[in-house]
Design a protein around this motif. Structure first.
Motif, short mmCIF file in Angstrom:
data_model
loop_
_atom_site.label_atom_id
_atom_site.label_comp_id
_atom_site.label_asym_id
_atom_site.label_seq_id
_atom_site.Cartn_x
_atom_site.Cartn_y
_atom_site.Cartn_z
N GLU A 45 0.86 -1.17 -0.06
CA GLU A 45 -0.10 -0.02 -0.05
C GLU A 45 0.84 1.29 0.14
O GLU A 45 0.74 2.20 -0.75
CB GLU A 45 -0.79 0.09 1.17
N VAL A 46 1.92 1.30 0.90
CA VAL A 46 2.74 2.39 0.98
C VAL A 46 3.43 2.75 -0.31
O VAL A 46 3.79 3.75 -0.62
CB VAL A 46 3.49 2.40 2.32
N ALA A 47 4.02 1.66 -1.07
CA ALA A 47 4.73 1.67 -2.10
C ALA A 47 4.03 2.40 -3.03
O ALA A 47 4.63 3.08 -4.11
CB ALA A 47 5.28 0.31 -2.65
N ARG A 48 2.69 2.51 -3.15
CA ARG A 48 1.90 3.28 -4.21
C ARG A 48 1.68 4.59 -3.84
O ARG A 48 0.91 5.63 -4.52
CB ARG A 48 0.58 2.62 -4.19
N LEU A 49 1.99 5.23 -2.76
CA LEU A 49 1.97 6.77 -2.29
C LEU A 49 2.84 7.54 -3.22
O LEU A 49 4.12 7.13 -3.52
CB LEU A 49 2.37 6.81 -0.92
N ARG A 50 2.31 8.69 -3.51
CA ARG A 50 3.11 9.48 -4.59
C ARG A 50 4.31 9.88 -3.83
O ARG A 50 5.22 10.29 -4.81
CB ARG A 50 2.04 10.64 -5.05
N ASN A 51 4.32 10.20 -2.71
CA ASN A 51 5.47 10.89 -2.24
C ASN A 51 6.52 9.85 -1.60
O ASN A 51 7.72 10.20 -0.93
CB ASN A 51 5.20 11.87 -1.15
N VAL A 52 6.32 8.38 -1.88
CA VAL A 52 7.05 7.45 -1.61
C VAL A 52 7.99 6.43 -2.55
O VAL A 52 7.16 6.27 -3.53
CB VAL A 52 6.50 6.45 -0.79
N ASP A 53 9.33 6.41 -2.42
CA ASP A 53 9.80 5.36 -3.35
C ASP A 53 10.32 4.29 -2.44
O ASP A 53 11.11 4.52 -1.72
CB ASP A 53 11.07 6.18 -3.98
N LEU A 54 9.78 3.00 -2.68
CA LEU A 54 10.07 1.92 -2.11
C LEU A 54 10.96 0.91 -2.92
O LEU A 54 10.58 0.64 -3.91
CB LEU A 54 8.87 1.38 -1.31
N GLN A 55 12.09 0.51 -2.27
CA GLN A 55 12.96 -0.27 -3.19
C GLN A 55 13.26 -1.45 -2.44
O GLN A 55 13.75 -1.39 -1.36
CB GLN A 55 13.97 0.23 -3.74
N VAL A 56 13.76 -2.62 -2.87
CA VAL A 56 13.82 -3.85 -2.32
C VAL A 56 15.41 -4.08 -3.08
O VAL A 56 15.76 -4.16 -4.11
CB VAL A 56 13.17 -4.94 -2.83
N LEU A 57 16.28 -4.51 -2.04
CA LEU A 57 17.68 -5.01 -2.56
C LEU A 57 17.58 -6.46 -2.35
O LEU A 57 17.67 -7.03 -1.40
CB LEU A 57 18.65 -4.24 -1.85
N PRO A 58 17.50 -7.15 -3.43
CA PRO A 58 17.49 -8.68 -3.34
C PRO A 58 18.90 -9.48 -2.77
O PRO A 58 19.92 -8.72 -3.15
CB PRO A 58 17.32 -9.22 -4.92
N LEU A 59 18.82 -10.48 -2.02
CA LEU A 59 19.88 -11.38 -1.59
C LEU A 59 20.71 -11.68 -2.75
O LEU A 59 21.99 -12.02 -2.46
CB LEU A 59 19.33 -12.26 -0.68
N SER A 60 20.18 -11.90 -3.96
CA SER A 60 20.65 -12.48 -5.18
C SER A 60 21.81 -11.55 -5.63
O SER A 60 22.82 -11.85 -6.32
CB SER A 60 19.93 -12.98 -6.13
#
Length: 277
Positions: free
Chosen positions: A191-206
């Motif tokens: 939900e939060v990742a869809r907010l316009r003022n939020v950039d949410l990124q994942v750093l994969p273990l791979s």
């Protein structure tokens, strides 16, 4: 009611409570009520009223509401609820909340747990509950409430800061609080990742490269152009203001963001993990 446990160095919170308790006593005396009579009128015992007026106990919102009504304060006592609620939080939490309120951009990298601004109530309680030695129940609830209160910045009605989060994949897969708590937490991230003022990124273990192996940190860029780093490790909380150090954190965060998935790829990744839960 809860015990007032402000530390001896927390003069700010102590000053707030002294003002509140002084006003409560003045209003009660102006109404010509003894502590026993006042306690009966608002549904509390004389001993509790005495403890509040001496600053040994924190009055809860319902106590202040009842006092306002019984003493005919017309909202003047009830208006102190916000100040009292703020003073109950640890000084460190209040200081961080002020910095966040002054920030135009908040950057966060974490490889152990989901950032506090993104945590659900159940997840936050599980994080604090895992602490050893354990928090007392009252302190645990106080810390959970403080963490949730800080999250208002995500959807503030006025100017919102830009929020950038990079979460290591491990934070998505570590079952803090159990499967259901973690599933709800992943839904919250989606939900939060869809907010316009939020950039949410994942750093994969791979990923072979991860410039954040030194541990989690936050970088707040303030309205006056200054930057403040926040670093929390075992038994130590450090505020970083030296420009040379904040510049290093800024550079490191930029590299970590480049190593992570894009926000769109990260949202797909979160939903993939959610589907596996």
């Amino acid at each position: 009611m809860s015990e007032w446990e402000a530390g001896p160095d927390d003069e700010e919170a102590g000053a707030v409570m002294r003002t509140v308790t002084r006003q409560l006593k003045l209003w009660r005396e102006a109404a010509g009520l003894t502590q026993a009579e006042f306690g009966t009128a608002i549904g509390y015992g004389e001993e509790l009223v005495s403890s509040v007026e001496r600053g040994r106990r924190i009055p809860r919102p319902e106590y202040l509401d009842a006092a306002d009504e019984v003493l005919g304060a017309g909202g003047k006592i009830a208006a102190m609820k916000g100040d009292v609620a703020e003073a109950r939080y640890p000084k460190k939490v209040r200081d961080v909340k002020r910095l966040e309120a002054e920030a135009v951009e908040i950057c966060s990298y974490n490889n152990s747990v989901v950032d506090g601004l993104l945590q659900t109530e159940a997840y936050a309680r599980a994080v604090f509950g895992s602490r050893r030695p354990q928090f007392a129940e009252e302190e645990l609830e106080q810390r959970v409430a403080a963490r949730l209160d800080r999250q208002e910045i995500l959807c503030a009605p006025t100017t919102r800061p830009l929020l950038s989060f990079v979460l290591c994949e491990a934070t998505l897969r570590r079952l803090i609080g159990g499967k259901m708590v973690m599933r709800n937490q992943l839904e919250r991230l989606s939900e939060v990742a869809r907010l316009r003022n939020v950039d949410l990124q994942v750093l994969p273990l791979s990923r072979e490269e991860n410039s954040g192996l030194g541990g989690p940190f936050r970088l707040l860029k303030l309205k006056d152009g200054a930057a403040v780093g926040l670093n929390e490790i075992q038994l130590t909380n450090r505020v970083i203001t030296e420009p040379k150090e904040t510049t290093v954190l800024d550079m490191r965060y930029g590299i970590i963001r480049a190593q992570a998935l894009t926000p769109r790829e990260s949202l797909a990744f979160i939903e993939k993990v959610l589907g596996e839960s």
